[in-house]
Write a protein that holds these residues in place. Sequence first.
Motif, PDB file in Angstrom:
ATOM      1  N   VAL A  17       2.430 -16.654   1.919  1.00 40.38           N
ATOM      2  CA  VAL A  17       3.064 -15.405   1.523  1.00 40.38           C
ATOM      3  C   VAL A  17       2.498 -14.299   2.399  1.00 40.38           C
ATOM      4  CG1 VAL A  17       3.527 -13.827  -0.378  1.00 40.38           C
ATOM      5  CG2 VAL A  17       3.264 -16.276  -0.830  1.00 40.38           C
ATOM      6  N   ARG A  18       3.395 -13.628   3.151  1.00 41.18           N
ATOM      7  CA  ARG A  18       2.979 -12.600   4.098  1.00 41.18           C
ATOM      8  C   ARG A  18       3.707 -11.299   3.799  1.00 41.18           C
ATOM      9  NH1 ARG A  18       3.864 -16.985   8.444  1.00 41.18           N
ATOM     10  NH2 ARG A  18       1.727 -17.655   8.819  1.00 41.18           N
ATOM     11  N   VAL A  19       3.054 -10.197   4.192  1.00 39.65           N
ATOM     12  CA  VAL A  19       3.673  -8.880   4.097  1.00 39.65           C
ATOM     13  C   VAL A  19       3.744  -8.306   5.500  1.00 39.65           C
ATOM     14  CG1 VAL A  19       3.362  -6.513   3.261  1.00 39.65           C
ATOM     15  CG2 VAL A  19       2.912  -8.455   1.744  1.00 39.65           C
ATOM     16  N   ASN A  20       4.921  -7.795   5.853  1.00 43.19           N
ATOM     17  CA  ASN A  20       5.115  -7.152   7.144  1.00 43.19           C
ATOM     18  C   ASN A  20       5.459  -5.682   6.895  1.00 43.19           C
ATOM     19  OD1 ASN A  20       5.846  -6.263   9.677  1.00 43.19           O
ATOM     20  ND2 ASN A  20       7.507  -7.690   9.968  1.00 43.19           N
ATOM     21  N   PHE A  21       4.550  -4.779   7.284  1.00 40.83           N
ATOM     22  CA  PHE A  21       4.815  -3.334   7.234  1.00 40.83           C
ATOM     23  C   PHE A  21       5.718  -3.056   8.427  1.00 40.83           C
ATOM     24  CE2 PHE A  21       2.582   1.092   7.464  1.00 40.83           C
ATOM     25  CZ  PHE A  21       3.676   1.694   6.884  1.00 40.83           C
ATOM     26  N   TYR A  22       6.999  -3.313   8.239  1.00 38.17           N
ATOM     27  CA  TYR A  22       7.957  -3.365   9.337  1.00 38.17           C
ATOM     28  C   TYR A  22       8.116  -2.032  10.056  1.00 38.17           C
ATOM     29  CZ  TYR A  22      12.181  -4.532  11.903  1.00 38.17           C
ATOM     30  OH  TYR A  22      13.094  -4.757  12.891  1.00 38.17           O
ATOM     31  N   LYS A  23       8.212  -0.953   9.300  1.00 39.26           N
ATOM     32  CA  LYS A  23       8.461   0.341   9.923  1.00 39.26           C
ATOM     33  C   LYS A  23       7.917   1.446   9.037  1.00 39.26           C
ATOM     34  CE  LYS A  23      12.244   3.088  11.860  1.00 39.26           C
ATOM     35  NZ  LYS A  23      13.686   3.133  12.084  1.00 39.26           N
ATOM     36  N   GLN A  24       7.340   2.458   9.648  1.00 34.76           N
ATOM     37  CA  GLN A  24       6.847   3.617   8.921  1.00 34.76           C
ATOM     38  C   GLN A  24       7.991   4.619   8.791  1.00 34.76           C
ATOM     39  OE1 GLN A  24       3.369   5.330  10.672  1.00 34.76           O
ATOM     40  NE2 GLN A  24       3.420   7.125   9.375  1.00 34.76           N
ATOM     41  N   CYS A  25       8.509   4.776   7.576  1.00 41.35           N
ATOM     42  CA  CYS A  25       9.652   5.667   7.354  1.00 41.35           C
ATOM     43  C   CYS A  25       9.223   7.126   7.236  1.00 41.35           C
ATOM     44  CB  CYS A  25      10.402   5.255   6.088  1.00 41.35           C
ATOM     45  SG  CYS A  25      11.185   3.635   6.225  1.00 41.35           S
ATOM     46  N   ASP A  26       8.043   7.368   6.721  1.00 37.98           N
ATOM     47  CA  ASP A  26       7.563   8.737   6.497  1.00 37.98           C
ATOM     48  C   ASP A  26       6.273   8.955   7.279  1.00 37.98           C
ATOM     49  OD1 ASP A  26       6.652  11.178   5.581  1.00 37.98           O
ATOM     50  OD2 ASP A  26       6.669  10.623   3.461  1.00 37.98           O
ATOM     51  N   PRO A  27       6.306   9.762   8.356  1.00 37.59           N
ATOM     52  CA  PRO A  27       5.103   9.999   9.161  1.00 37.59           C
ATOM     53  C   PRO A  27       3.939  10.585   8.355  1.00 37.59           C
ATOM     54  CG  PRO A  27       7.034  10.921  10.246  1.00 37.59           C
ATOM     55  CD  PRO A  27       7.465  10.472   8.886  1.00 37.59           C
ATOM     56  N   ALA A  28       4.247  11.225   7.238  1.00 35.77           N
ATOM     57  CA  ALA A  28       3.192  11.785   6.397  1.00 35.77           C
ATOM     58  C   ALA A  28       2.459  10.703   5.597  1.00 35.77           C
ATOM     59  CB  ALA A  28       3.777  12.827   5.451  1.00 35.77           C
ATOM     60  N   GLN A  29       3.018   9.496   5.572  1.00 34.99           N
ATOM     61  CA  GLN A  29       2.387   8.387   4.848  1.00 34.99           C
ATOM     62  C   GLN A  29       2.099   7.266   5.845  1.00 34.99           C
ATOM     63  OE1 GLN A  29       4.713   6.612   1.705  1.00 34.99           O
ATOM     64  NE2 GLN A  29       2.930   5.652   0.796  1.00 34.99           N
ATOM     65  N   PRO A  30       0.917   7.298   6.492  1.00 36.32           N
ATOM     66  CA  PRO A  30       0.615   6.337   7.551  1.00 36.32           C
ATOM     67  C   PRO A  30       0.296   4.925   7.053  1.00 36.32           C
ATOM     68  CG  PRO A  30      -1.253   7.760   7.165  1.00 36.32           C
ATOM     69  CD  PRO A  30      -0.136   8.277   6.293  1.00 36.32           C
ATOM     70  N   ALA A  31       0.111   4.756   5.762  1.00 34.69           N
ATOM     71  CA  ALA A  31      -0.190   3.437   5.209  1.00 34.69           C
ATOM     72  C   ALA A  31       0.729   3.195   4.016  1.00 34.69           C
ATOM     73  CB  ALA A  31      -1.647   3.355   4.773  1.00 34.69           C
ATOM     74  N   SER A  32       0.879   1.939   3.668  1.00 34.64           N
ATOM     75  CA  SER A  32       1.756   1.593   2.557  1.00 34.64           C
ATOM     76  C   SER A  32       1.041   0.639   1.606  1.00 34.64           C
ATOM     77  CB  SER A  32       3.031   0.942   3.098  1.00 34.64           C
ATOM     78  OG  SER A  32       3.918   0.678   2.054  1.00 34.64           O
ATOM     79  N   PRO A  33       0.586   1.142   0.456  1.00 31.72           N
ATOM     80  CA  PRO A  33      -0.011   0.234  -0.528  1.00 31.72           C
ATOM     81  C   PRO A  33       1.080  -0.665  -1.107  1.00 31.72           C
ATOM     82  CG  PRO A  33       0.027   2.496  -1.355  1.00 31.72           C
ATOM     83  CD  PRO A  33       0.590   2.518   0.024  1.00 31.72           C
ATOM     84  N   PHE A  34       0.695  -1.884  -1.435  1.00 32.89           N
ATOM     85  CA  PHE A  34       1.665  -2.798  -2.033  1.00 32.89           C
ATOM     86  C   PHE A  34       1.004  -3.654  -3.089  1.00 32.89           C
ATOM     87  CE2 PHE A  34      -0.030  -5.150   1.593  1.00 32.89           C
ATOM     88  CZ  PHE A  34      -0.288  -6.394   1.054  1.00 32.89           C
ATOM     89  N   MET A  35       1.842  -4.163  -3.996  1.00 30.79           N
ATOM     90  CA  MET A  35       1.423  -5.139  -4.995  1.00 30.79           C
ATOM     91  C   MET A  35       2.349  -6.319  -4.828  1.00 30.79           C
ATOM     92  SD  MET A  35       1.721  -6.871  -8.071  1.00 30.79           S
ATOM     93  CE  MET A  35       3.055  -6.165  -8.988  1.00 30.79           C
ATOM     94  N   LEU A  36       1.781  -7.492  -4.769  1.00 27.44           N
ATOM     95  CA  LEU A  36       2.550  -8.715  -4.597  1.00 27.44           C
ATOM     96  C   LEU A  36       2.228  -9.632  -5.767  1.00 27.44           C
ATOM     97  CD1 LEU A  36       3.152 -10.588  -1.392  1.00 27.44           C
ATOM     98  CD2 LEU A  36       2.147 -11.856  -3.272  1.00 27.44           C
ATOM     99  N   ARG A  37       3.251 -10.237  -6.330  1.00 32.38           N
ATOM    100  CA  ARG A  37       3.058 -11.140  -7.469  1.00 32.38           C
ATOM    101  C   ARG A  37       3.669 -12.490  -7.129  1.00 32.38           C
ATOM    102  NH1 ARG A  37       5.157  -8.483 -12.377  1.00 32.38           N
ATOM    103  NH2 ARG A  37       3.035  -7.690 -12.393  1.00 32.38           N
ATOM    104  N   THR A  38       2.909 -13.541  -7.377  1.00 33.33           N
ATOM    105  CA  THR A  38       3.466 -14.883  -7.281  1.00 33.33           C
ATOM    106  C   THR A  38       3.506 -15.479  -8.684  1.00 33.33           C
ATOM    107  OG1 THR A  38       1.309 -15.938  -6.883  1.00 33.33           O
ATOM    108  CG2 THR A  38       2.595 -15.289  -4.944  1.00 33.33           C
ATOM    109  N   ILE A  39       4.514 -16.276  -8.914  1.00 34.95           N
ATOM    110  CA  ILE A  39       4.578 -17.084 -10.133  1.00 34.95           C
ATOM    111  C   ILE A  39       4.883 -18.495  -9.665  1.00 34.95           C
ATOM    112  CG2 ILE A  39       5.686 -17.472 -12.356  1.00 34.95           C
ATOM    113  CD1 ILE A  39       6.489 -14.490 -12.339  1.00 34.95           C
TER     114      ILE A  39
END
Length: 96
Positions: free
Chosen positions: A35-57
């Motif tokens: 399971v991988r996460v790709n921060f594909y594109k930064q949509c908002d220059p004011a937000q240089p990072a993107s926190p995420f939550m990933l759930r597997t079942i």
Amino acid sequence: MLDHDSNAGCAEANLFPVENIVWPTGTAPPGTYTVRVNFYKQCDPAQPASPFMLRTIVDGVRTDFSATATTPDSSCGSCGTGGVGCTCIDVTSFTR
């Protein structure tokens, strides 16, 4: 099956995007899944990072993972299948 590609192309950006990849019960092919996460594109220059939550079942067992993606990488393609130097984040793996 990916049910929705949230924030694709940054049009109508959703601040709380949700995407689901699922197989109907009992239909996932056997094998090892990464399971991988790709921060594909930064949509908002004011937000240089993107926190995420990933759930597997997996087999009814729910596991949550939290991290932050910091390097946009649209060259990654399908997250590791064609991009050289991809910065996709490997979050977890499991075998069925």
